[in-house]
Design an enzyme around this catalytic site. Structure first.
Site, PDB file in Angstrom:
ATOM      1  N   ILE A   1     -55.888  36.653  19.604  1.00  0.00           N
ATOM      2  CA  ILE A   1     -54.768  36.468  18.716  1.00  0.00           C
ATOM      3  C   ILE A   1     -53.620  36.948  19.401  1.00  0.00           C
ATOM      4  O   ILE A   1     -53.515  38.422  19.120  1.00  0.00           O
ATOM      5  CB  ILE A   1     -54.935  36.810  17.245  1.00  0.00           C
ATOM      6  CG1 ILE A   1     -56.245  36.000  16.736  1.00  0.00           C
ATOM      7  CG2 ILE A   1     -53.842  36.442  16.396  1.00  0.00           C
ATOM      8  CD1 ILE A   1     -56.558  36.343  15.116  1.00  0.00           C
TER       9      ILE A   1
ATOM     10  N   TYR B   1     -51.163  52.621   4.790  1.00  0.00           N
ATOM     11  CA  TYR B   1     -50.617  53.620   4.168  1.00  0.00           C
ATOM     12  C   TYR B   1     -51.456  54.611   3.614  1.00  0.00           C
ATOM     13  O   TYR B   1     -51.491  55.753   3.344  1.00  0.00           O
ATOM     14  CB  TYR B   1     -49.389  53.093   3.312  1.00  0.00           C
ATOM     15  CG  TYR B   1     -48.731  54.400   2.611  1.00  0.00           C
ATOM     16  CD1 TYR B   1     -47.427  54.680   3.445  1.00  0.00           C
ATOM     17  CD2 TYR B   1     -48.673  54.593   1.030  1.00  0.00           C
ATOM     18  CE1 TYR B   1     -46.909  55.977   2.742  1.00  0.00           C
ATOM     19  CE2 TYR B   1     -48.140  55.671   0.699  1.00  0.00           C
ATOM     20  CZ  TYR B   1     -46.980  56.091   1.065  1.00  0.00           C
ATOM     21  OH  TYR B   1     -46.445  57.261   0.759  1.00  0.00           O
TER      22      TYR B   1
ATOM     23  N   THR C   1     -48.101  39.884  10.998  1.00  0.00           N
ATOM     24  CA  THR C   1     -47.216  41.105  11.176  1.00  0.00           C
ATOM     25  C   THR C   1     -46.229  40.525  12.232  1.00  0.00           C
ATOM     26  O   THR C   1     -44.856  40.610  11.936  1.00  0.00           O
ATOM     27  CB  THR C   1     -47.776  42.146  12.092  1.00  0.00           C
ATOM     28  OG1 THR C   1     -48.885  42.813  11.189  1.00  0.00           O
ATOM     29  CG2 THR C   1     -46.703  43.130  12.171  1.00  0.00           C
ATOM     30  N   THR C   2     -46.378  39.615  13.264  1.00  0.00           N
ATOM     31  CA  THR C   2     -45.481  38.948  14.278  1.00  0.00           C
ATOM     32  C   THR C   2     -44.475  37.905  13.636  1.00  0.00           C
ATOM     33  O   THR C   2     -43.345  37.797  13.928  1.00  0.00           O
ATOM     34  CB  THR C   2     -46.159  38.448  15.306  1.00  0.00           C
ATOM     35  OG1 THR C   2     -47.090  39.566  15.980  1.00  0.00           O
ATOM     36  CG2 THR C   2     -45.236  37.754  16.484  1.00  0.00           C
TER      37      THR C   2
ATOM     38  N   ARG D   1     -50.142  50.671  13.057  1.00  0.00           N
ATOM     39  CA  ARG D   1     -49.450  50.145  11.858  1.00  0.00           C
ATOM     40  C   ARG D   1     -50.010  50.694  10.752  1.00  0.00           C
ATOM     41  O   ARG D   1     -49.227  50.887   9.837  1.00  0.00           O
ATOM     42  CB  ARG D   1     -49.394  48.588  11.979  1.00  0.00           C
ATOM     43  CG  ARG D   1     -48.648  48.147  13.107  1.00  0.00           C
ATOM     44  CD  ARG D   1     -48.411  46.651  12.847  1.00  0.00           C
ATOM     45  NE  ARG D   1     -47.419  45.989  13.843  1.00  0.00           N
ATOM     46  CZ  ARG D   1     -46.272  46.109  13.908  1.00  0.00           C
ATOM     47  NH1 ARG D   1     -45.491  46.505  13.102  1.00  0.00           N
ATOM     48  NH2 ARG D   1     -45.574  45.373  14.960  1.00  0.00           N
TER      49      ARG D   1
ATOM     50  N   LYS E   1     -60.163  40.839  14.297  1.00  0.00           N
ATOM     51  CA  LYS E   1     -58.843  41.035  15.241  1.00  0.00           C
ATOM     52  C   LYS E   1     -58.896  42.572  15.624  1.00  0.00           C
ATOM     53  O   LYS E   1     -58.397  43.419  14.857  1.00  0.00           O
ATOM     54  CB  LYS E   1     -57.572  40.538  14.856  1.00  0.00           C
ATOM     55  CG  LYS E   1     -56.572  40.693  15.858  1.00  0.00           C
ATOM     56  CD  LYS E   1     -55.053  40.158  15.333  1.00  0.00           C
ATOM     57  CE  LYS E   1     -53.945  40.363  15.985  1.00  0.00           C
ATOM     58  NZ  LYS E   1     -52.753  40.060  15.599  1.00  0.00           N
TER      59      LYS E   1
ATOM     60  N   TYR F   1     -58.982  42.702  10.340  1.00  0.00           N
ATOM     61  CA  TYR F   1     -57.823  43.261  11.347  1.00  0.00           C
ATOM     62  C   TYR F   1     -57.463  44.471  11.337  1.00  0.00           C
ATOM     63  O   TYR F   1     -57.140  45.070  10.412  1.00  0.00           O
ATOM     64  CB  TYR F   1     -56.593  42.290  10.777  1.00  0.00           C
ATOM     65  CG  TYR F   1     -55.161  42.618  11.790  1.00  0.00           C
ATOM     66  CD1 TYR F   1     -55.263  43.131  12.967  1.00  0.00           C
ATOM     67  CD2 TYR F   1     -53.907  42.209  11.322  1.00  0.00           C
ATOM     68  CE1 TYR F   1     -54.211  43.100  13.717  1.00  0.00           C
ATOM     69  CE2 TYR F   1     -53.046  42.145  11.807  1.00  0.00           C
ATOM     70  CZ  TYR F   1     -53.068  42.906  13.281  1.00  0.00           C
ATOM     71  OH  TYR F   1     -51.743  42.860  13.968  1.00  0.00           O
TER      72      TYR F   1
END
Length: 291
Positions: A206, A109, A46-47, A140, A164, A135
């Site tokens: 992370i 989503y 994402t980053t 999000r 994560k 993750y």
């Protein structure tokens, strides 16, 4: 999976002013982290603004990092989505040469049930022999993968090696640490909670901020893993403000502003993200100047 213990960083993707990938800045960032104690690198998370990077650019980024890394530290590649069949297809067809593990985000989503999460990751685990790090980032994805589901996956698939966890929920970390199989990695995805997780028996982090202050952040996590809480918290207290700042508006606009102040790369981001506000930029600049 000792290769994923310690401090991993979720690398940003540096852009030039025309918003093309800044390859030289990416190389600089990779070397800066490896030379200052980062234990492993995470690509296209994402980053890294993976949502607004083309397939061709993703491959370019992967190729640059693999070459620049030159096998010095393990590499983890972000591969995930909410179309299970498409993710399975990528697992089966992508060339993972040079990649040590996969970080795969919980389906977003679609808001699956806990059984849906399980079946999604079951399909992924059966599609590859590479180590998979789950993750969970409900802020999000709009749905939390509960500890019981994570533990069920950990027990059922040997190549699901860790999670994560980025729900920013201390109790959820505690539940995972209490019930996990012996060698399963509980990795913090929350920079503000990372030290506490390491001290409680987690495997590290992370991190986002870690790529800007790799020497300090990786030392803090290592001290945490060794149970040296007083020394570790001295570093944590020093980093608390900047961790708050980089998430004040959006990620990665905040961390890119820090990296610009450190002369590592520019602060360009792609829409719908926008650069940090002038007010936030001033706070970050003041912090970096005094660090």
């Amino acid at each position: 999976m000792q290769k994923f213990v310690g401090t991993g960083v979720a690398l940003i993707t540096p852009f030039k002013e025309d918003l093309s990938v800044d390859v030289e800045a990416l190389k600089k960032l990779v070397n800066f982290n490896i030379e200052n104690g980062t234990n492993y690198l995470v690509i296209n998370g994402t980053t890294g603004e993976s949502a607004t990077i083309t397939k061709e650019e993703k491959q370019q980024i992967i190729d640059v990092i693999i070459k620049e890394n030159n096998k010095r530290v393990p590499l983890v590649l972000g591969v995930g989505g909410n179309n299970t069949a498409e993710v399975v297809k990528e697992f089966k067809t992508r060339d993972f040469t040079g990649i040590d593990g996969i970080l795969s985000v919980a389906p977003y989503y679609s808001k699956p049930t806990q059984e849906g999460f399980y079946q999604h990751y079951k399909a992924l685990a059966e599609a590859t022999e590479l180590p998979i790090i789950l993750y969970n980032v409900p802020g999000r994805t709009a749905k939390n993968m509960e500890p019981a589901t994570t533990i069920r996956l950990a027990n059922d698939f040997t190549n699901i090696v860790g999670v994560k966890e980025a729900g920013n929920i201390q109790q959820q970390y505690n539940s995972l640490l209490k019930d996990k199989p012996k060698d399963f990695l509980v990795i913090s995805g929350d920079d503000d909670l990372a030290l506490g997780v390491a001290l409680a028996g987690g495997s590290g982090v992370i991190s986002v901020i870690g790529q800007a202050f790799p020497a300090e952040f990786s030392k803090m996590i290592q001290l945490g893993l060794e149970g040296k809480n007083k020394e570790a918290y001295q570093i944590h207290f020093k980093l608390m403000d900047i961790i708050d700042y980089i998430f004040e508006e959006n990620n990665p606009a905040g961390i890119k502003t820090v990296l610009k102040e450190l002369s590592i790369c520019g602060n360009e981001v792609r829409l719908p993200l926008v650069k940090a506000s002038n007010q936030l930029t001033e706070k970050i600049a003041k912090y970096v100047a005094s660090f």
